[in-house]
Every structure is written in C-alpha cells, then in structure tokens.
Design an enzyme around this catalytic site. Structure first.
Site, PDB file in Angstrom:
ATOM      1  N   SER A  74       0.833  -1.196   0.000  1.00 19.17           N
ATOM      2  CA  SER A  74       0.000   0.000   0.000  1.00 19.17           C
ATOM      3  C   SER A  74       0.878   1.261   0.000  1.00 19.17           C
ATOM      4  O   SER A  74       1.715   1.403  -0.893  1.00 19.17           O
ATOM      5  CB  SER A  74      -0.927  -0.050   1.219  1.00 19.17           C
ATOM      6  OG  SER A  74      -1.992   0.836   1.059  1.00 19.17           O
ATOM      7  N   ASP A 133      -8.819  -6.638  -4.400  1.00 14.74           N
ATOM      8  CA  ASP A 133      -8.381  -5.322  -3.928  1.00 14.74           C
ATOM      9  C   ASP A 133      -8.931  -4.262  -4.878  1.00 14.74           C
ATOM     10  O   ASP A 133      -8.501  -4.169  -6.021  1.00 14.74           O
ATOM     11  CB  ASP A 133      -6.848  -5.289  -3.895  1.00 14.74           C
ATOM     12  CG  ASP A 133      -6.286  -3.986  -3.335  1.00 14.74           C
ATOM     13  OD1 ASP A 133      -7.050  -3.019  -3.174  1.00 14.74           O
ATOM     14  OD2 ASP A 133      -5.072  -3.952  -3.077  1.00 14.74           O
ATOM     15  N   HIS A 163      -8.046  -5.239  -0.084  1.00 15.53           N
ATOM     16  CA  HIS A 163      -6.725  -4.618   0.039  1.00 15.53           C
ATOM     17  C   HIS A 163      -5.966  -5.151   1.252  1.00 15.53           C
ATOM     18  O   HIS A 163      -4.752  -5.339   1.213  1.00 15.53           O
ATOM     19  CB  HIS A 163      -6.918  -3.103   0.142  1.00 15.53           C
ATOM     20  CG  HIS A 163      -5.647  -2.327   0.214  1.00 15.53           C
ATOM     21  ND1 HIS A 163      -4.698  -2.375  -0.786  1.00 15.53           N
ATOM     22  CD2 HIS A 163      -5.156  -1.486   1.162  1.00 15.53           C
ATOM     23  CE1 HIS A 163      -3.682  -1.584  -0.448  1.00 15.53           C
ATOM     24  NE2 HIS A 163      -3.936  -1.043   0.721  1.00 15.53           N
ATOM     25  N   ASP A 164      -6.678  -5.372   2.347  1.00 14.86           N
ATOM     26  CA  ASP A 164      -6.064  -5.854   3.580  1.00 14.86           C
ATOM     27  C   ASP A 164      -5.368  -7.204   3.444  1.00 14.86           C
ATOM     28  O   ASP A 164      -4.606  -7.588   4.333  1.00 14.86           O
ATOM     29  CB  ASP A 164      -7.122  -5.979   4.690  1.00 14.86           C
ATOM     30  CG  ASP A 164      -7.007  -4.840   5.697  1.00 14.86           C
ATOM     31  OD1 ASP A 164      -6.122  -3.987   5.516  1.00 14.86           O
ATOM     32  OD2 ASP A 164      -7.807  -4.821   6.646  1.00 14.86           O
TER      33      ASP A 164
END
Lengths: 389, 204
Positions: free
Chosen positions: A161, A327, A360-361
């Site tokens: 990220s 994501d 995304h995590d």
C-alpha cells in the site's frame, strides 16, 4: 482508560521506546515542497544482525496507519507486529538471515518527526505548522537512516500500500542502492477514487470541533470522533464486499431483532465502530491528514512527462510485484501498469496476482501464496548473491 | 499457459537454438522449466509471461523473472526488439489470435521460436477418419468441449501463416512421437504426416 492510552500514544510520538536517530541543523531534510525540515528524528526498529559485508539489510516500509513495529509487540496497543506473518525468525523474510529495518515515516506519529512532535523552535506540538511531506520525503529520510546505519546498498525494500509507494520511490530515486524491490498491493500513483476517499477522511477529521484547526494537542483536546469516522470509511475500502458478507452478512449485534433506532443493530456497524474507536487511541489525527496527503500527491510518472517507464530506465533493481484479485483500492490493473512500464524499461520483473476475497487488507493477512512468492523471490536472489542461509 | 505438459522434448531442441548469454522472453513459461534450463546452461537473461498463478509462483520461487499475464493481451506492452529471442512453446494453439501473437513475437524479438503440436499428424488424421471423433491422445489429452487448445494447425498451415505475416523460416524441425528429429531431407508432406510437433526459428 482511553485518556491514558492517548497520552501513551503521544508519549511515543515524542519520546519513543524505539531506537532513535536525530539529525541536527547540519543535516536538514530537503522536502519536495521546497521547505526544509530541521532538526528532525526517525524512530526505527531492527531485527536480526547485519552481516560483515553489510549486504543482508532489508528495509520494510509501512502503510498509512502502520508503524515501525513490524515484528515486535506494539508499545501502545500491546498487539504483535503488524507483519509478523511475513517477517521474523523462519518467516519468508527470515530475521535469522537478514537484518530487517523498519522506520516510522516522516509525518507519522510513533516517534519520527511529524505534526504531533514538539517543535523545538516553539516548544509546542507542530500541528499544522509541520510542513507537508511527500512519499519522496519519507524515502529521503529513510535513506539518511540507512546511511546512518552504515549501509550502502539494501538487499531488499519491501512494503504494501503506502509502503509499496515508498518501495517504488526507492527504486526510482535510489535505484543503485536497492537490489530487490517488492511493492505489494500498491500503485505508481493515487487514483481519483483513492484521493476522493482520503478527502472524505480528512473532512471528517476537520469537521470535529475538537480538531481545533489542528491545534488540539496544545488545547488539550482530541478529535476522536472525526478520526474514528475517517478510519471507519477507510476501513471499508480495505475490505471487499465478499469478505464483509462472509464475515458479517446482515447478522445482528447482540440482539434478535432490529431496534428501529440508530444503535449498532448490525454486526458490521459494531465492527466498524470498534475499528474507529481503537484506532484513535494509537494514531494522531493530524498525522492522518499529512500521510493521506502524501499518498494523494504520489505520481511517479508525473516527473517523467507521464511516461512511467522512464522512471525506471536503466534500473538494475529486480522487482517482484504482488496484487490481490479483490483489492479495489489498489486493483491489479495498477500493478499491471507498473509491470508494463518495467517491461518497457527492460527491467527484471516478476508479478503475481493472488486470488483472495479479502480485499486490500489481504497483504497484511495470512495469504500463503503471497508468502510463498516473497520467500521464493528473496531466497533465490539471496542464494545467487551468496547471502548465507 | 503452456497447456501440453506431457511431452516437453521440444524444450531441449529450443534450448539448442539459443545463443548463450542472449536475452530471452518465454511466452507461456509454465513452471519455468525452459527458463531454468536456459539460465543454467546458456546463462541467458530470461523473462517469462505466464497465465496461471501456480505457474508464476513456481517460477518466482525458482528465482526466475516471470509475470502473470496473457499472450493475447499483454505482448503489446513489450518494446520493439527488446529480446534476442521470444519463445512460444506449445502455446500458439491456445491463443485467441495466433496471427496477432505471431506478429507480436516477431516485433518484440530479433528471432521468434515457436513450437506447437501438429494437427496434421497421422494419429490425429486417423482419429477423424476412422472414428469420426475429435482426437484425444496422450499429447492432446483434452476433449473438444474443455480444451484450451482453440486454434489447432498443421505444420503446413503454420508455414502458410509465416508467409502471410512476412516471417522468414530460418530453420524448422519436426519431432516424431518418440521425440526424435525427423530427417532434414524429408519433404514437407512427410513432416506434416509424421511430425507430432514442430519447432520453428523465425525472423522478420
């Protein structure tokens, strides 16, 4: 209880329990905005041992709300390191083999200079007097830390990220100091949608009367509600519809029926409120503004007339990119764009898209395919470069 | 992306065509067998493009530079003449647009090396002629309805395609069912009948 934790986070911001390096007036940080940051300090953690020829150092770059506590217990929350699944003894980034460095970014709030730091010129917290910083500034500061540690070349720079943005910036600005670059779930620029989400978060912080125009520390206030709402909104973008449905569905929280009111009827509401309110205990609201801004400003191609390939022209760094199918904050297409640019630049690049519904995590979670890819990439290169088991 | 994992005798033949120390792009690199061979024996600077996640992961774990991608979609992002050789082994028949893929190989590489299963092989012909069924053999193990091989061709078809895209055939080899090279002196019809797979070295 909450107050004492807040104080503890603020203590970490100024006198961290981490290792600390201070750069005095002789070593100012020249910022992308044109201003200078001086003096300034960087809080960092290390794991493992630097080898005799100083060739086994790996720099981990943290994400927006991460910090230097990548593989150790967090001093404020008491939770284990945020990337312990990837970094540690016997892990894909094996601290028995590599010297791992992770520093709090400039603008952060866990001990590196940021808006919660006391400005030595005034004796008061910087607040909004802290200069606006960029991803490039974070990386320049990290490079000064790496110099301070006596390391010429990093074996690898790894991050997801916002951490991935720093990895790309490292490969761009300090190409000859980076052997391997592993940018995960990231992009070479922030998209309009990402900027939009960040703006909503910032507006939530600034709408809180306790924000006090950014001067809340000096006024003894804490814009917890605004920051919690910002975190709640952002947290949704880190997940996926599928993951939310799997975890929460329409399940009710501690009740059998809806209440025809605005309590947290649903588990997802309760979960988000919890995420919001635990976040504010460990994070500075102004830091949130500064770091989201740094992400918004990131656009590697911009300084090359929009040609991303030119940002990597002639690079000797070997890249391994990772993205996740679900994501939607940094979708695979963003990684693919980087891959295509690296191909066009003739760079050595590997790219893995990992099937996951965790959004995304996923990069922070137990994703064996990601761990296998990172391990394989790092291990093969270490073998070729003669870094011992 | 490489869909025929049974007989990879073609990899040895391909490796023999490649100059040591050259730059090679392997399109459809599978689990990285060819790139690994080339890195070990020919010291090439190798890159791969592979459609399956498993394949990519295996390659990356072997220390090979491989990206996940699709030959039909992603070749256009490679610069002109970025490689000395672009290899497409046992994959042409699985692409949506083989002609465009072949054009891209010739644009990206100074040379293109293409290997493919020959649909003109006598077993294939027999299956159609006597059983009236699409052939399912050891080397082409899929049924018609689930095969990734959507664009089969014969050796003669491929030679015609090469002429159409303006590719010069620098060398061509056919391997029989045992993986043995068929004699160079044999005529095209013989290759097309007894060659189970073919390996072409092309340039433009």
């Amino acid at each position: 209880m909450e107050q004492s934790k807040v104080r503890s986070a603020r203590d970490e911001a100024n006198s961290p329990t981490s290792k600390l390096v201070q750069f005095g007036a002789d070593k100012p940080l020249k910022l992308g905005s044109g201003s200078l940051l001086s003096p300034f300090q960087i809080a960092y953690q290390t794991e493992g041992e630097l080898n005799a020829d100083r060739s086994n150092a790996i720099l981990i770059c943290h994400a927006l709300t991460g910090d230097q506590h990548v593989a150790n217990v967090h001093p404020v929350t008491g939770k284990s390191g945020w990337w312990e699944m990837l970094v540690g003894p016997g892990r894909p980034i094996d601290t028995n083999r590599f010297f791992v460095i992770c520093s709090n970014v400039i603008g952060g709030c866990m001990g590196s200079s940021g808006p919660a730091t006391i400005d030595p010129a005034t004796g008061k917290a910087y607040g909004l007097n802290f200069p606006v910083i960029t991803i490039g500034d974070m990386v320049k500061a990290q490079a000064m830390l790496v110099d301070h540690l006596g390391i010429d070349q990093l074996f690898a720079v790894v991050g997801g990220s916002m951490g991935g943005m720093q990895v790309l910036e490292w490969a761009h600005s300090f190409s000859d100091r980076v052997r391997l670059a592993i940018p995960i779930a990231t992009g070479a620029r922030h998209t309009a949608q990402n900027i939009a989400f960040n703006e909503v978060g910032r507006q939530a912080v600034m709408a809180d009367p306790d924000w006090c125009g950014g001067d809340y520390i000096e006024q003894g206030r804490h814009p917890a509600k605004g920051l919690a709402v910002a975190r709640m909104g952002a947290h949704i973008t880190y997940l996926s519809e599928a993951a939310l449905h799997r975890k929460f569905g329409r399940n009710l929280q501690d009740r059998n029926e809806i209440t025809f009111g605005f309590d947290a009827d649903f588990q997802i509401e309760s979960y988000l409120r919890h995420q919001g309110f635990t976040f504010v205990d460990r994070f500075d609201a102004n830091s949130y503004l500064y770091l989201t801004r740094a992400m918004d400003y990131f656009d590697l191609a911009a300084e090359h007339n929009g040609r991303l390939a030119d940002a990597f022209r002639g690079t000797k760094t070997r890249f391994c990119l990772v993205s996740f199918t679900s994501d939607w904050l940094f979708p695979t297409e963003e990684s693919r764009m980087i891959v295509h640019a690296l191909n066009a630049a003739g760079a050595s690049v590997s790219f893995v898209e990992i099937e996951s519904d965790k959004g995304h995590d996923a990069f922070l979670l137990d994703e064996p395919e990601m761990h296998a890819a990172v391990h394989g990439f790092v291990n093969a290169a270490a073998r070729q470069m003669g870094i011992g088991e | 992306m490489s869909v025929n994992t049974e007989s990879r005798v073609d990899l040895r033949v391909i490796a023999d065509l490649i100059r040591p120390g050259s730059r090679v792009l392997d399109v459809g690199s599978g689990d990285g067998e060819l790139l690994d061979l080339l890195a070990r024996e020919k010291q090439v600077d190798g890159r791969g493009l592979e459609i399956s996640q498993r394949g990519v992961n295996e390659c990356v774990a072997r220390g090979l530079s491989v990206i996940q991608g699709d030959a039909d979609r992603d070749l256009s992002y490679y610069p002109d003449k970025g490689f000395d050789y672009v290899v497409l082994s046992q994959t042409l028949q699985a692409t949506r647009n083989p002609k465009e893929v072949l054009n891209e190989l010739l644009r990206i590489g100074d040379r293109a090396i293409v290997s493919f299963p020959n649909f003109g092989h006598w077993r294939v012909r027999c299956s159609l002629m006597f059983k009236g069924r699409m052939p399912v053999t050891k080397d082409l193990p899929y049924s018609w309805y689930d095969t990734p091989n959507i664009h089969f061709c014969t050796i003669r078809d491929f030679v015609a395609l090469c002429a159409e895209v303006g590719a010069t055939v620098e060398s061509a080899q056919a391997l029989d069912a045992n993986g043995t090279k068929i004699g160079l002196s044999m005529p095209w019809w013989f290759w097309n009948f007894f060659g189970q797979q073919a390996i072409f070295l092309l340039r433009r």
